[in-house]
Enzyme design. Structure first.
Site, short mmCIF file in Angstrom:
data_model
loop_
_atom_site.label_atom_id
_atom_site.label_comp_id
_atom_site.label_asym_id
_atom_site.label_seq_id
_atom_site.Cartn_x
_atom_site.Cartn_y
_atom_site.Cartn_z
N TRP A 102 1.07 -1.15 0.05
CA TRP A 102 -0.05 -0.10 0.15
C TRP A 102 0.76 1.41 -0.04
CZ3 TRP A 102 -4.31 -0.56 -1.87
CH2 TRP A 102 -5.07 -1.78 -1.84
N ASP A 172 -1.92 6.21 6.71
CA ASP A 172 -2.97 5.51 6.14
C ASP A 172 -3.31 4.40 7.16
OD1 ASP A 172 -4.48 3.47 5.01
OD2 ASP A 172 -3.26 3.26 3.16
N LYS A 196 -12.40 -2.51 6.31
CA LYS A 196 -11.51 -3.21 7.33
C LYS A 196 -12.14 -3.27 8.38
CE LYS A 196 -8.67 -3.45 3.59
NZ LYS A 196 -8.08 -2.39 2.77
C1 LIG Z 1 -7.41 -1.92 1.78
C2 LIG Z 1 -6.33 -0.82 1.71
C3 LIG Z 1 -6.22 0.18 0.87
C4 LIG Z 1 -7.09 0.50 -0.31
O1 LIG Z 1 -8.43 0.66 0.07
P1 LIG Z 1 -9.54 1.00 -0.84
O2 LIG Z 1 -10.96 1.60 0.08
O3 LIG Z 1 -10.04 -0.31 -1.59
O4 LIG Z 1 -9.14 2.19 -1.76
C5 LIG Z 1 -5.15 1.33 1.05
N1 LIG Z 1 -4.44 1.27 2.07
C6 LIG Z 1 -4.40 -0.08 3.07
C7 LIG Z 1 -3.41 0.04 4.06
C8 LIG Z 1 -5.41 -0.73 2.78
O5 LIG Z 1 -5.58 -1.85 3.72
#
Ligand SMILES: *Cc1c(COP(=O)(O)O)cnc(C)c1O
Length: 361
Positions: A102, A172, A196
């Site tokens: 990511w 993030d 998540k």
């Molecule tokens: C799942 C995830 C993303 C992407 O998320 P989307 O909502 O599918 O764009 C980005 N960063 C992390 C750490 C993730 O786990």
């Protein structure tokens, strides 16, 4: 009714109580005669749902008043572009810490807008460690520092908050938000895709300090401008109303459980149980250095990868599903977010012990 223990990385399990509540309210929310899905986002019913969800999140995370909370679409992935577009201001460079898949995606997108200084990079060891504070090569003139607090695919989680001095820190937190208390004031911005640890897909939450708003590049699309969303309470256009409502039910549920302190206690115990069985036998292995092990996403391998298929098949028979590792890493991955009951982890641990015993006898 059978509910599986679903170890999916996302979309992931939601608390059963939350889904049941949504079920009760499905046709008629609070005597309104409407489903939440059918409500105008500007009507008084929905405004109360949205406002309560925001307030509950503020309470749960102790978000200071000088931060805006935005409920957006476009996922965490849209933030990869929105961050440089909104936060570079008159600077030309930003720092990124590269700890996994990511991080790499965020970096690739940022490179379209600015010079990216890689402040640390753990690709040499296959993204299995967290760089120490001393290893961060930070540029004091960077517009901001971006890092991924928990790499969902590699299962690598920072065990500290990087100190970036006066440079704004952006995290993030898609796969770690709400898993434990966090001092929001240490961050300029926190963002997380909902699917998540927050609620259903379709929603991304952005928590941003208000002094950072208002310096978006001129060519920033209106829908990509944080200030536009902040000025309109995330209702510049139609927000993802149902996902926002569901997120609100999850925030309420977290409050009922005792807040993030209580979440952290259970999450720590769940993770420790799982790592203990991984470490206790030659049969299993964890690729991740001990201080970087995620509480939320636990990758593990079988010493003999030829047994992977049998392991997964036997697990599914016990109601333990979606344990296959990400295609880029292989092996297994158990995602154990807030909504995964401790009994689910106990069942997985018991299965892992039994499987290893069966194979070695
Ligand atoms: C799942 C995830 C993303 C992407 O998320 P989307 O909502 O599918 O764009 C980005 N960063 C992390 C750490 C993730 O786990």
């Amino acid at each position: 009714m059978t509910r599986m223990f679903n170890f999916s990385a996302g979309p992931a399990m939601l608390p059963t109580a939350v889904i049941q509540r949504a079920q009760q309210e499905m046709l008629d929310w609070n005597g309104s005669g409407m489903s939440v899905m059918e409500m105008s986002h500007r009507g008084k019913e929905y405004m109360s749902i949205a406002g309560k969800a925001e307030q509950d999140l503020r309470d749960v995370m102790a978000i200071p008043d000088n931060y805006k909370v935005l409920f957006l679409q476009g996922g965490a992935s849209s933030q990869f572009a929105m961050i440089p577009l909104n936060l570079l201001g008159d600077k030309t460079s930003a720092d990124y810490i590269n700890t996994g898949m990511w991080s790499k995606k965020a970096i690739a997108e940022a490179k379209r807008y600015c010079d990216v200084n890689i402040a640390a990079d753990t690709s040499d060891n296959g993204f299995t460690t967290v760089p120490t504070q001393a290893e961060l090569k930070l540029n004091p003139d960077a517009a901001y520092v971006h890092y991924v607090a928990n790499e969902t695919i590699g299962g690598v989680e920072f065990d500290y908050i990087p100190d970036t001095g006066d440079v704004p820190l952006i995290a993030d937190m898609s796969s770690t938000i709400l898993s434990r208390p966090v001092d929001v004031s240490k961050f300029a911005m926190i963002y997380a895709g909902a699917q998540k640890n927050i609620g259903p897909a379709g929603l991304c939450i952005v928590i941003i300090r208000d002094d950072l708003l208002g310096k978006a590049a001129d060519n920033t699309p209106t829908m990509f401008n944080y200030k536009v969303h902040a000025d309109n309470d995330s209702m510049y256009n139609t927000p993802p109303t149902y996902s926002w409502y569901m997120a609100g039910l999850v925030f309420e549920w977290i409050k009922e459980q005792g807040g993030l302190e209580a979440m952290a206690k259970v999450n720590k115990r769940k993770a420790e149980k799982l790592y203990a069985v991984i470490d206790s036998r030659e049969f299993y292995g964890s690729p991740v250095a001990k201080n970087g092990r995620s509480w939320m996403n636990v990758p593990f391998t079988l010493a003999d990868a030829d047994l992977d298929a049998a392991f997964l098949e036997g697990a599914a028979e016990q109601g333990l599903i979606t344990l296959k590792g990400h295609r880029s890493v292989g092996g297994m991955r158990a995602s154990i977010y807030n909504a995964m009951p401790e009994e689910g982890v106990d069942a997985l641990v018991a299965y892992m012990q039994a499987f290893a015993k069966r194979q070695s006898s």
